[in-house]
Design a protein around this motif. Structure first.
Motif, PDB file in Angstrom:
ATOM      1  N   ASP A 196     -22.001  -1.015   7.438  1.00 47.54           N
ATOM      2  CA  ASP A 196     -20.834  -0.577   6.673  1.00 47.54           C
ATOM      3  C   ASP A 196     -21.165   0.596   5.756  1.00 47.54           C
ATOM      4  N   LEU A 232     -18.924   2.541  -2.389  1.00 50.81           N
ATOM      5  CA  LEU A 232     -17.540   2.073  -2.267  1.00 50.81           C
ATOM      6  C   LEU A 232     -17.403   1.013  -1.180  1.00 50.81           C
ATOM      7  N   ALA A 233     -18.071   1.226  -0.050  1.00 54.28           N
ATOM      8  CA  ALA A 233     -17.994   0.268   1.057  1.00 54.28           C
ATOM      9  C   ALA A 233     -18.521  -1.104   0.641  1.00 54.28           C
ATOM     10  N   HIS A 272     -16.023  -2.847  -1.655  1.00 56.51           N
ATOM     11  CA  HIS A 272     -14.910  -3.373  -0.847  1.00 56.51           C
ATOM     12  C   HIS A 272     -15.298  -4.687  -0.177  1.00 56.51           C
ATOM     13  N   GLY A 311     -15.685  -7.362  -3.047  1.00 56.52           N
ATOM     14  CA  GLY A 311     -14.439  -7.667  -3.743  1.00 56.52           C
ATOM     15  C   GLY A 311     -14.541  -7.369  -5.228  1.00 56.52           C
ATOM     16  N   LYS A 345     -10.802   2.820   6.481  1.00 56.85           N
ATOM     17  CA  LYS A 345     -11.520   2.637   5.218  1.00 56.85           C
ATOM     18  C   LYS A 345     -11.625   3.984   4.518  1.00 56.85           C
ATOM     19  N   ASN A 348     -17.403   6.717   1.581  1.00 55.44           N
ATOM     20  CA  ASN A 348     -18.366   6.729   0.482  1.00 55.44           C
ATOM     21  C   ASN A 348     -19.173   8.022   0.563  1.00 55.44           C
ATOM     22  N   SER A 372      -7.017  -1.991 -11.030  1.00 56.81           N
ATOM     23  CA  SER A 372      -6.874  -1.282  -9.757  1.00 56.81           C
ATOM     24  C   SER A 372      -5.400  -1.108  -9.412  1.00 56.81           C
ATOM     25  N   ALA A 402      -5.029  -0.098  -3.066  1.00 56.70           N
ATOM     26  CA  ALA A 402      -6.184  -0.457  -2.253  1.00 56.70           C
ATOM     27  C   ALA A 402      -7.255   0.628  -2.345  1.00 56.70           C
ATOM     28  N   TRP A 403      -8.502   0.240  -2.475  1.00 58.96           N
ATOM     29  CA  TRP A 403      -9.656   1.136  -2.549  1.00 58.96           C
ATOM     30  C   TRP A 403      -9.752   1.899  -3.880  1.00 58.96           C
ATOM     31  N   TYR A 452     -11.196   1.593  -6.871  1.00 56.76           N
ATOM     32  CA  TYR A 452     -12.195   0.665  -7.386  1.00 56.76           C
ATOM     33  C   TYR A 452     -12.992   1.170  -8.588  1.00 56.76           C
TER      34      TYR A 452
END
Length: 401
Positions: free
Chosen positions: A43, A258-259, A262, A265, A299, A302, A370, A373-374, A376
């Protein structure tokens, strides 16, 4: 005149003098993306790095010097011997001109050595060890997205300034982990802190209990995770089970992207401080690239993904400017050309092959902070490239005069 010309060419060939031909050799330019696509770092880079490379080719126009550009890829399984075999096959029989990404420092060092031997270009975006532009540097080797020194300056520096002046390290047992621990330790000590201990764990470890118990009993204010990918995520999850942060110790995820956030969580990752070379939600340009990448991969990118895009794009620009894909000419352009794209804004390449660019100190948001989504990270600070990376003159690279 024609006879004299033929005689001159024959003399040059016989004497071993290289004749530089304009254009692309073999009528094409072939770039190999070699990384972990099935293991602990899948990932982290993986197939998404292949997509980033393809995006760069398409954005460049699909051709350079009127020759088509082809991306090939393979999974090295984090094993230097497998990576070396693939690299030799690509270079010797499949006309691959350059190899990029190269997640895992031991792999990157092995492939860069082969590139040096065969006079082929490699651009590393997935591995971290500073040895790539230090004692193992190559005139044809480039290090693009980040390295252990930049991570130590960013994450390590921030935590020391916040009072985290005693450290214990959980370190991945190979070149990357050693380098990250050493760089961070040096930075902690230089700023008045101390290292009370460390323990090494195997790559792709499933059980961190004994390592975490040693960290807990050390009494260190900061537990530095000198690992990456699933190893870091698993260590953080198991640290929560042992109540390490509840007991007052802080976790420093020294390479966390970042991955990884994700996958872990926000609930588990909130509050972590980390350093990356790119964040998709930083400004309009990075958001546009991020959304384009998301449409292809599902996705957000990163720094490894965005760095791979930048590396491929810059390589093609260098070929275009050199007027040939011949290694010496392209390497010369890569060293001289400024880097200015969505990743490496205002970047420069040192004589040791290190691409110097700004890094970002980030903190993982709380779930209620947040907005989508994403989304973060909060950007805490921009770390200028001159501060993030080792001065080439002090890198230990014998290419630096």
């Amino acid at each position: 005149m024609r006879k004299n010309f033929i005689a001159s060419v024959a003399f040059l060939l016989a004497s071993g003098t290289a004749v530089l031909a304009d254009g692309a050799s073999d009528g094409k330019v072939k770039i190999g993306i070699l990384n972990d696509q099935s293991g602990v770092y899948a990932d982290f880079g993986g197939k998404s790095s292949v997509e980033a490379a393809q995006m760069a080719v398409e954005d460049f126009g699909g051709k350079v010097l009127d020759a088509p550009v082809e991306i090939v890829d393979a999974d090295h399984q984090n094993k230097p011997d497998i990576a070396s075999n693939i690299a030799r096959q690509w270079y010797d029989t499949e006309q691959v001109d350059a190899i990029m990404e190269l997640t895992t420092s031991s792999v990157a060092l092995a492939v860069q050595a082969i590139g040096k031997e065969k006079k082929k270009i490699d651009i590393v975006t997935g591995a971290a060890t500073t040895d790539l532009t230090g004692k193992a540097c190559s005139p044809y080797g480039f290090h693009w997205a980040y390295d252990t020194h930049a991570l130590a300056v960013g994450t390590g520096g921030a935590l020391v300034k916040q009072g985290g002046d005693s450290w214990f390290f959980l370190t991945a047992d190979y070149a990357f982990g050693y380098s990250l621990e050493q760089q961070t330790s040096d930075f902690v000590k230089a700023n008045g802190g101390n290292v009370v201990g460390s323990v090494r764990h195997p790559l792709a470890s499933q059980d961190f209990s004994s390592f975490l118990l040693q960290a807990q009993s050390s009494g260190a204010k900061v537990v530095g995770l000198a690992n990456a990918g699933l190893d870091t995520s698993n260590a953080i999850k198991q640290a929560a089970e042992f109540g390490i942060t509840q007991g007052g110790q802080r976790l420093a995820a020294l390479l966390f992207t970042l991955a990884d956030v994700h996958g872990l969580g926000l609930e588990a990752a909130q509050g972590l401080t980390l350093t990356e070379g790119y964040y998709w939600n930083r400004d309009d340009e990075s958001r546009a690239f991020g959304k384009k990448f998301f449409d292809r991969t599902g996705k957000m990118p990163n720094m490894i993904h965005a760095g791979t895009y930048s590396a491929v794009l810059q390589y093609l620009k260098a070929i275009q400017k050199a007027g040939t894909d011949e290694t010496e000419a392209v390497a010369k352009q890569l060293h001289e050309m400024p880097v200015d794209d969505v990743f490496g804004r205002g970047g420069t390449v040192g004589p040791n092959g290190r691409m110097i660019h700004d890094m970002y100190l980030l903190q993982v948001k709380k779930p209620d902070e947040s907005k989508e989504a994403w989304d973060y990270f909060n950007v805490l600070a921009t770390i200028p490239g001159k501060d993030a990376y080792i001065d080439p003159a002090k890198s230990g690279c014998d290419l630096v005069k």
